[in-house]
Write a protein that holds these residues in place. Sequence first.
Motif, short mmCIF file in Angstrom:
data_model
loop_
_atom_site.label_atom_id
_atom_site.label_comp_id
_atom_site.label_asym_id
_atom_site.label_seq_id
_atom_site.Cartn_x
_atom_site.Cartn_y
_atom_site.Cartn_z
N ALA A 5 0.82 -1.31 0.12
CA ALA A 5 0.04 -0.01 -0.17
C ALA A 5 0.76 1.24 0.11
O ALA A 5 0.59 2.32 -0.69
CB ALA A 5 -1.02 -0.10 1.20
N SER A 6 2.22 1.19 0.66
CA SER A 6 2.99 2.36 0.77
C SER A 6 3.61 2.57 -0.58
O SER A 6 3.54 3.78 -1.10
CB SER A 6 4.21 2.07 2.07
N PHE A 7 3.83 1.45 -1.33
CA PHE A 7 4.36 1.67 -2.52
C PHE A 7 3.24 2.04 -3.69
O PHE A 7 3.68 3.05 -4.38
CB PHE A 7 4.97 0.22 -3.33
N GLU A 8 2.38 1.65 -3.59
CA GLU A 8 1.04 2.22 -4.45
C GLU A 8 0.94 3.70 -4.26
O GLU A 8 1.07 4.26 -5.36
CB GLU A 8 -0.33 1.61 -4.13
N GLU A 9 1.03 4.12 -3.10
CA GLU A 9 0.85 5.38 -2.88
C GLU A 9 2.16 6.42 -3.47
O GLU A 9 2.01 7.40 -4.04
CB GLU A 9 0.60 5.65 -1.43
N ASP A 10 3.28 5.78 -3.17
CA ASP A 10 4.50 6.49 -3.56
C ASP A 10 4.70 6.57 -4.98
O ASP A 10 5.04 7.59 -5.51
CB ASP A 10 5.70 5.97 -2.90
N ALA A 11 4.37 5.30 -5.80
CA ALA A 11 4.57 5.27 -6.96
C ALA A 11 3.42 6.24 -7.84
O ALA A 11 3.86 6.78 -8.81
CB ALA A 11 4.37 3.94 -7.57
N VAL A 43 -0.34 -1.55 -10.57
CA VAL A 43 -1.39 -1.92 -11.73
C VAL A 43 -2.81 -1.95 -11.61
O VAL A 43 -3.57 -1.28 -12.21
CB VAL A 43 -0.70 -3.03 -12.53
N ARG A 44 -3.06 -2.83 -10.42
CA ARG A 44 -4.45 -2.92 -10.35
C ARG A 44 -5.10 -2.38 -9.13
O ARG A 44 -6.37 -2.11 -9.15
CB ARG A 44 -4.64 -4.47 -9.92
N GLY A 45 -4.22 -1.54 -8.13
CA GLY A 45 -4.64 -1.06 -6.99
C GLY A 45 -4.89 -2.07 -6.03
O GLY A 45 -5.39 -3.31 -6.05
N ILE A 46 -4.70 -1.78 -4.62
CA ILE A 46 -5.30 -2.87 -3.53
C ILE A 46 -6.14 -1.98 -2.60
O ILE A 46 -6.25 -0.81 -2.60
CB ILE A 46 -3.97 -3.31 -2.81
N ASP A 47 -7.12 -2.78 -1.80
CA ASP A 47 -8.02 -2.12 -1.19
C ASP A 47 -7.45 -1.43 0.04
O ASP A 47 -6.39 -1.57 0.52
CB ASP A 47 -8.74 -3.32 -0.25
N GLU A 48 -8.13 -0.66 0.39
CA GLU A 48 -7.87 0.59 1.66
C GLU A 48 -7.63 -0.31 2.93
O GLU A 48 -8.61 -1.29 3.06
CB GLU A 48 -8.69 1.63 1.82
N MET A 49 -6.43 -0.05 3.45
CA MET A 49 -6.39 -0.91 4.77
C MET A 49 -6.11 -0.09 5.80
O MET A 49 -5.33 1.07 5.49
CB MET A 49 -5.34 -1.84 4.77
N PRO A 50 -6.35 -0.28 6.87
CA PRO A 50 -6.00 0.63 8.16
C PRO A 50 -4.56 0.79 8.28
O PRO A 50 -3.84 -0.20 8.18
CB PRO A 50 -6.83 0.24 9.36
N THR A 51 -3.97 1.81 8.66
CA THR A 51 -2.56 2.15 9.18
C THR A 51 -2.54 1.55 10.56
O THR A 51 -3.09 1.59 11.60
CB THR A 51 -2.29 3.64 9.28
N ILE A 52 -1.46 0.58 10.79
CA ILE A 52 -1.21 -0.12 11.91
C ILE A 52 -0.40 0.66 12.89
O ILE A 52 0.61 1.22 12.45
CB ILE A 52 -0.37 -1.64 11.38
N GLN A 61 -11.76 -5.72 -6.35
CA GLN A 61 -11.89 -4.82 -7.47
C GLN A 61 -10.97 -3.94 -8.15
O GLN A 61 -10.04 -3.57 -7.19
CB GLN A 61 -13.27 -3.85 -7.05
N ARG A 62 -10.54 -3.96 -9.25
CA ARG A 62 -9.69 -3.26 -9.90
C ARG A 62 -9.78 -1.78 -9.82
O ARG A 62 -11.10 -1.36 -10.40
CB ARG A 62 -9.24 -3.79 -11.40
N LYS A 63 -8.71 -1.14 -9.55
CA LYS A 63 -8.89 0.38 -9.59
C LYS A 63 -8.75 1.13 -11.12
O LYS A 63 -7.88 0.36 -11.81
CB LYS A 63 -8.08 1.04 -8.59
N ALA A 64 -9.37 2.13 -11.33
CA ALA A 64 -9.08 2.65 -12.38
C ALA A 64 -7.75 3.34 -12.57
O ALA A 64 -7.78 4.07 -11.43
CB ALA A 64 -10.34 3.75 -13.10
N ARG A 65 -7.13 3.60 -13.70
CA ARG A 65 -5.83 4.00 -13.75
C ARG A 65 -5.84 5.17 -14.83
O ARG A 65 -6.41 4.75 -15.97
CB ARG A 65 -4.74 2.94 -13.83
#
Length: 304
Positions: A77-83, A112-121, A185-189
């Motif tokens: 999730a961190s990578f998705e946000e940074d990239a 590429v696909r996105g991941i579901d939102e998860m809580p910050t630990i 579910q795949r996120k739109a890019r």
Amino acid sequence: MAGRPLLIVVTGATASGKTSLAIDIAERLGTEIISADSRQMFRDIPVCTAAPTAEELAQVPHHLVGHLPLDAHYSAASFEEDAMALLPDIFDRCGGVAVVCGGSMMYVDALVRGIDEMPTISAEVRERVLSFYREQGLEALLAWLEIIDPEMHRTVDRLNPKRVIHAVEITLQAGVPVSQLRTGQRKARPFDVLKFAIDMPRDVLFDRINRRVDAMVRAGLEDEARRVYAQRHLNSLNTVGLKEMFAYFDGAMDRATAIARIAKNTRVYAKKQLTWLRRSDDVHYLDSTGALQQAIDIIAVKRK
């Protein structure tokens, strides 16, 4: 694909030649590279992670390489946000094209696909679960997961403590089973994606892995492992190459056995990467000889 930015993903098994191909593509197209390797992002372990060399970094601008301290918490999730934050500027600077290179398949999928939102630990939850794992072991942690999320317990990779730990963390933090947070579910890019992987016979790949391990040892893997040995409890150091060296330092095996085990465990990891890749139907497999020109030809066709 005309009119939309293009993200070129170079992925595949470890030691298959991803780094060289990504650099060649980026040089040819005048663009930059984002690393999708979950360990190359950490500082101080470039030999173990086969990070791009100083010469390779000088050839093409790289992002997300060696930018994290060893004690940093980082995830897909961190990578998705940074990239996703990096890509718009790269597309603007580089004619609407960017390259991502790496074999951390969850990271590639997250972008590429996105991941579901998860809580910050929280630090408290992370320490609670990690302490339980250290004191009770993996089997006890799996039993805990079975109680709080039976569905996740059925599907989690039971040989990967990191995945089990994270599943328990998320469930505790969210207050609901992590399996209920997954939508799939795949996120739109706002860009198109073209994936490449270098194809080669299994015996050739395994020989390349064995030779890479030998090269890593010659390049100072043991010294690098000794420098970070005192921090071996960190998740960033729970990786092939270091785990075996730590076992050698602890007296659990001799040096020759540790090196042989690194090669064996790297081959096992490569098999897992190839299995993950086979689940995708959008990968263009390139011959190990002539891979660059094949990739350029496919890119040219797709961009018409």
